[in-house]
Design a protein around this motif. Structure first.
Motif, PDB file in Angstrom:
ATOM      1  N   LYS A 164       0.985   5.541   7.595  1.00 31.15           N
ATOM      2  CA  LYS A 164       2.414   5.697   7.304  1.00 31.15           C
ATOM      3  C   LYS A 164       2.733   5.400   5.841  1.00 31.15           C
ATOM      4  O   LYS A 164       3.518   6.109   5.217  1.00 31.15           O
ATOM      5  CB  LYS A 164       3.230   4.769   8.208  1.00 31.15           C
ATOM      6  N   THR A 165       2.119   4.348   5.294  1.00 29.21           N
ATOM      7  CA  THR A 165       2.494   3.887   3.955  1.00 29.21           C
ATOM      8  C   THR A 165       1.525   4.335   2.861  1.00 29.21           C
ATOM      9  O   THR A 165       1.875   4.291   1.688  1.00 29.21           O
ATOM     10  CB  THR A 165       2.567   2.347   3.911  1.00 29.21           C
ATOM     11  N   GLY A 166       0.301   4.679   3.244  1.00 31.10           N
ATOM     12  CA  GLY A 166      -0.713   4.997   2.240  1.00 31.10           C
ATOM     13  C   GLY A 166      -1.277   3.762   1.561  1.00 31.10           C
ATOM     14  O   GLY A 166      -2.022   3.857   0.595  1.00 31.10           O
ATOM     15  N   SER A 167      -0.940   2.594   2.076  1.00 30.59           N
ATOM     16  CA  SER A 167      -1.419   1.346   1.475  1.00 30.59           C
ATOM     17  C   SER A 167      -2.734   0.917   2.107  1.00 30.59           C
ATOM     18  O   SER A 167      -3.199   1.502   3.081  1.00 30.59           O
ATOM     19  CB  SER A 167      -0.376   0.235   1.651  1.00 30.59           C
ATOM     20  N   LYS A 168      -3.314  -0.127   1.565  1.00 32.21           N
ATOM     21  CA  LYS A 168      -4.551  -0.683   2.102  1.00 32.21           C
ATOM     22  C   LYS A 168      -4.286  -1.941   2.928  1.00 32.21           C
ATOM     23  O   LYS A 168      -5.209  -2.578   3.409  1.00 32.21           O
ATOM     24  CB  LYS A 168      -5.521  -0.976   0.967  1.00 32.21           C
TER      25      LYS A 168
END
Length: 143
Positions: A79-83
């Protein structure tokens, strides 16, 4: 855990919304469920019972809980593209996932290979300044 949550809020590690805080709480409280089961095994002195309980942990408890963590992390990352495990920045959830995987990583490290998102978040938290130094010099324990 109340003190941990308070300190995380004070340090800006409790997400940026109530939904993120809820997701952090979900990870933190599920970690507590896992710890309860790990302590039962750790306290069992009868070797045969301990072996049976350890087998149950490896075959049932860890897969169930680590699977939940894996799902939550992947949903957030997709959803966020974060790690990270919640939102776009480091939170208490990431640190709890590191702490929550210590026992399994010491006793059955191959099991974590089935949960790459969990392993990735734990590694991310382990590499943070302060945590990295602490982990390098802390005493190793069975739990």
């Amino acid at each position: 855990m109340a003190i941990t949550s308070y300190l995380a809020r004070e340090a800006g590690l409790y997400g940026t919304s109530n939904i993120e805080a809820l997701k952090i709480d979900q990870i933190v409280q599920t970690r507590e469920d896992l710890l309860t089961e790990e302590v039962k095994v750790w306290k069992e002195k009868d070797a045969a019972k301990n072996a049976e309980m350890t087998k149950n942990m490896d075959e049932n408890v860890y897969p169930k809980i680590l699977g939940k963590f894996e799902k939550l992390i992947k949903e957030n990352q997709n959803k966020t593209g974060s790690k990270f495990s919640v939102g776009n920045q480091l939170t208490l959830a990431d640190i709890i996932l590191l702490e929550g995987t210590v026992t399994v990583s010491q006793k059955n490290p191959a099991l974590l290979d089935k949960y790459p998102a969990v392993k990735g978040v734990a590694s991310l938290a382990a590499d943070l300044d302060g945590i990295k130094q602490y982990l390098a010099k802390r005493a190793k324990t069975d739990l």
